[in-house]
Design a protein around this motif. Structure first.
Motif, PDB file in Angstrom:
ATOM      1  N   HIS A   1      -8.344  -1.461   0.540  1.00 24.97           N
ATOM      2  CA  HIS A   1      -7.971  -2.216   1.736  1.00 24.97           C
ATOM      3  C   HIS A   1      -6.456  -2.345   1.862  1.00 24.97           C
ATOM      4  O   HIS A   1      -5.902  -2.295   2.962  1.00 24.97           O
ATOM      5  N   MET A   2      -5.775  -2.492   0.728  1.00 24.50           N
ATOM      6  CA  MET A   2      -4.320  -2.580   0.757  1.00 24.50           C
ATOM      7  C   MET A   2      -3.696  -1.262   1.226  1.00 24.50           C
ATOM      8  O   MET A   2      -2.743  -1.255   2.006  1.00 24.50           O
TER       9      MET A   2
ATOM     10  N   ASP B   1      -6.619   9.837  -0.002  1.00 25.60           N
ATOM     11  CA  ASP B   1      -5.967   8.992   0.996  1.00 25.60           C
ATOM     12  C   ASP B   1      -5.181   7.853   0.354  1.00 25.60           C
ATOM     13  O   ASP B   1      -4.218   7.356   0.936  1.00 25.60           O
ATOM     14  N   MET B   2      -5.580   7.443  -0.847  1.00 27.25           N
ATOM     15  CA  MET B   2      -4.913   6.327  -1.522  1.00 27.25           C
ATOM     16  C   MET B   2      -3.783   6.776  -2.438  1.00 27.25           C
ATOM     17  O   MET B   2      -2.948   5.967  -2.829  1.00 27.25           O
ATOM     18  N   ARG B   3      -3.765   8.067  -2.786  1.00 27.90           N
ATOM     19  CA  ARG B   3      -2.846   8.540  -3.830  1.00 27.90           C
ATOM     20  C   ARG B   3      -1.392   8.222  -3.536  1.00 27.90           C
ATOM     21  O   ARG B   3      -0.613   7.931  -4.450  1.00 27.90           O
ATOM     22  N   LEU B   4      -1.000   8.260  -2.263  1.00 30.37           N
ATOM     23  CA  LEU B   4       0.390   7.983  -1.883  1.00 30.37           C
ATOM     24  C   LEU B   4       0.865   6.613  -2.350  1.00 30.37           C
ATOM     25  O   LEU B   4       2.058   6.406  -2.580  1.00 30.37           O
ATOM     26  N   TYR B   5      -0.064   5.676  -2.468  1.00 29.81           N
ATOM     27  CA  TYR B   5       0.299   4.285  -2.741  1.00 29.81           C
ATOM     28  C   TYR B   5       0.065   3.863  -4.187  1.00 29.81           C
ATOM     29  O   TYR B   5       0.205   2.682  -4.523  1.00 29.81           O
TER      30      TYR B   5
ATOM     31  N   ARG C   1       7.420   5.204  -2.067  1.00 34.33           N
ATOM     32  CA  ARG C   1       8.304   4.456  -2.968  1.00 34.33           C
ATOM     33  C   ARG C   1       8.665   3.085  -2.424  1.00 34.33           C
ATOM     34  O   ARG C   1       9.276   2.268  -3.128  1.00 34.33           O
ATOM     35  N   ARG C   2       8.302   2.794  -1.180  1.00 37.19           N
ATOM     36  CA  ARG C   2       8.545   1.461  -0.612  1.00 37.19           C
ATOM     37  C   ARG C   2       7.435   0.479  -0.969  1.00 37.19           C
ATOM     38  O   ARG C   2       7.432  -0.654  -0.488  1.00 37.19           O
ATOM     39  N   ASN C   3       6.488   0.910  -1.762  1.00 32.25           N
ATOM     40  CA  ASN C   3       5.294   0.128  -2.079  1.00 32.25           C
ATOM     41  C   ASN C   3       5.627  -1.336  -2.393  1.00 32.25           C
ATOM     42  O   ASN C   3       6.320  -1.629  -3.372  1.00 32.25           O
TER      43      ASN C   3
END
Length: 402
Positions: free
Chosen positions: A84-85, A316-320, A282-284
């Protein structure tokens, strides 16, 4: 809701003393932690409008289910929150994709994979083989953090710690309000399995000049120093850093034996073909778990560590997920003999298993509102501790390192 939370807290105190799954003190502590995480994260997933019978059912499960089953549920609960995040951050950073049905986030991620997301990158690799970085809104890290808070109710800030000690340094602060069992931070950085310990910068005295190291119960080490404060864009990150660990002065005196040991045990350097890279966000706003301080005397932790195995099938989540596995994503099976680790026969991924990133998240153990995040460091009692360290629970510290 407060009544239900009190029931959960009482169950946690009772079940933590139950040694039915334990084989030794270290396993006892691990089992107790899994039990607590099961209750906290399940409590969160119940939601704010849960009923007493729901809470009682979870408490009953915690007293009967095996540790393995509880671990699986904890993984599911954490993954549920993180998914969800990630979707929330996608909606903030990539609204055009969300509104254009012809380009879903998964389509874009898959295209970047096909263009070389899993390829080794280095100075000798042509730019044509480098991953395509998906376009996002030009928000600063602070702007993304504020928008994330608008959606999730909380975000994280880094500022001088409120601990009254000269070595406290920077602290991690939660801005807003997080419920019990919420994932409030991710521990970012480079992941080292026991097979790659000798590649950790500064080896063998890896913690002499680096306070941003953490070890999971399974022996996995995460080095957050290369990540530091993240960045202001989505970018290709291969785990590299600008810190010269050998030139950084140690905070403790080095003896002649220490110097001899360092000369005989030089850290290994990864080769160019091991320089794996991933496109990461990287802005996580959650990738600051390494800034959580140990609670000062008279106070208690408000978060606890939770091992989380992120499934790499979730593209889809890997970026974060702010982590890179040193040596690539191919698993290596290790066995421990005393203080040493060896590759065992049959190393590699087993049939039916999927690749994961062995990460860590911080889970709230109570409701947190606009306050500093404190994590029990559980330093070993067999070694000299810093003067600022006040044990939260001496028995837990002993069990953790037994």
């Amino acid at each position: 809701m407060a009544f239900l939370f009190n029931k959960f807290q009482e169950a946690i105190r009772t079940l933590a003393k139950n040694p039915k799954f334990a084989r030794d003190p270290r396993h006892l502590q691990f089992d107790a932690d899994v039990n607590r995480l099961f209750l906290y994260t399940s409590y969160y997933r119940l939601g704010e409008h849960s009923e007493e019978k729901d809470a009682e059912e979870i408490i009953d499960m915690a007293s009967k289910a095996s540790v393995v089953d509880q671990q699986k549920q904890v993984q599911g609960n954490v993954h549920y929150q993180l998914k969800h995040m990630c979707q929330a951050m996608d909606s903030i950073l990539r609204p055009d994709i969300k509104n254009d049905p012809s380009q879903s986030p998964s389509d874009t991620h898959n295209k970047s994979r096909r263009s070389g997301l899993s390829f080794a990158v280095g100075t000798g690799v042509s730019s044509a083989n480098k991953p395509v970085v998906p376009a996002t809104r030009p928000l600063t890290q602070a702007e993304l953090s504020n928008k994330f808070r608008d959606q999730f109710g909380y975000t994280l800030d880094i500022r001088p710690s409120g601990i009254p000690h000269k070595d406290a340094g920077q602290g991690l602060f939660l801005s807003g309000e997080a419920r019990v069992g919420a994932v409030v931070a991710i521990y970012p950085g480079v992941i080292y399995s026991p097979a790659y310990y000798r590649y950790i910068p500064g080896y063998p005295r890896i913690d002499a000049c680096n306070s941003y190291l953490i070890t999971r119960y399974d022996g996995t080490v995460i080095n957050a120093k290369p990540w530091h404060l993240g960045g202001e864009t989505m970018e290709l990150w291969d785990g590299s850093h600008l810190v010269d660990y050998n030139s950084t002065p140690s905070t403790s005196p080095e003896s002649n034996s220490d110097r001899a040991w360092r000369m005989l045990n030089k850290p290994l350097v990864k080769s160019r073909n091991e320089n794996f890279g991933e496109v990461l966000e990287r802005r996580n706003p959650l990738a600051f778990g390494h800034f959580a301080n140990h609670p000062p005397g008279g106070s208690t932790p408000n978060v606890m560590i939770c091992p989380y195995d992120f499934p790499l099938t979730e593209k889809d989540m890997r970026l974060y997920i702010p982590n890179i596995t040193f040596g690539g994503e191919e698993p290596v099976t290790m066995k421990r003999f005393g203080s040493f680790w060896f590759k065992s026969r049959g190393s590699g991924q087993q049939t039916g298993e999927s690749s994961v990133l062995k990460t860590l998240v911080l889970v709230s153990t109570r409701s947190i509102r606009d306050e500093e995040i404190f994590l029990n460091y559980r330093y070993s009692s067999s070694k000299a501790r810093p003067e600022w360290y006040t044990p939260v629970d001496e028995e837990e510290d002993k069990r953790r390192w037994s």
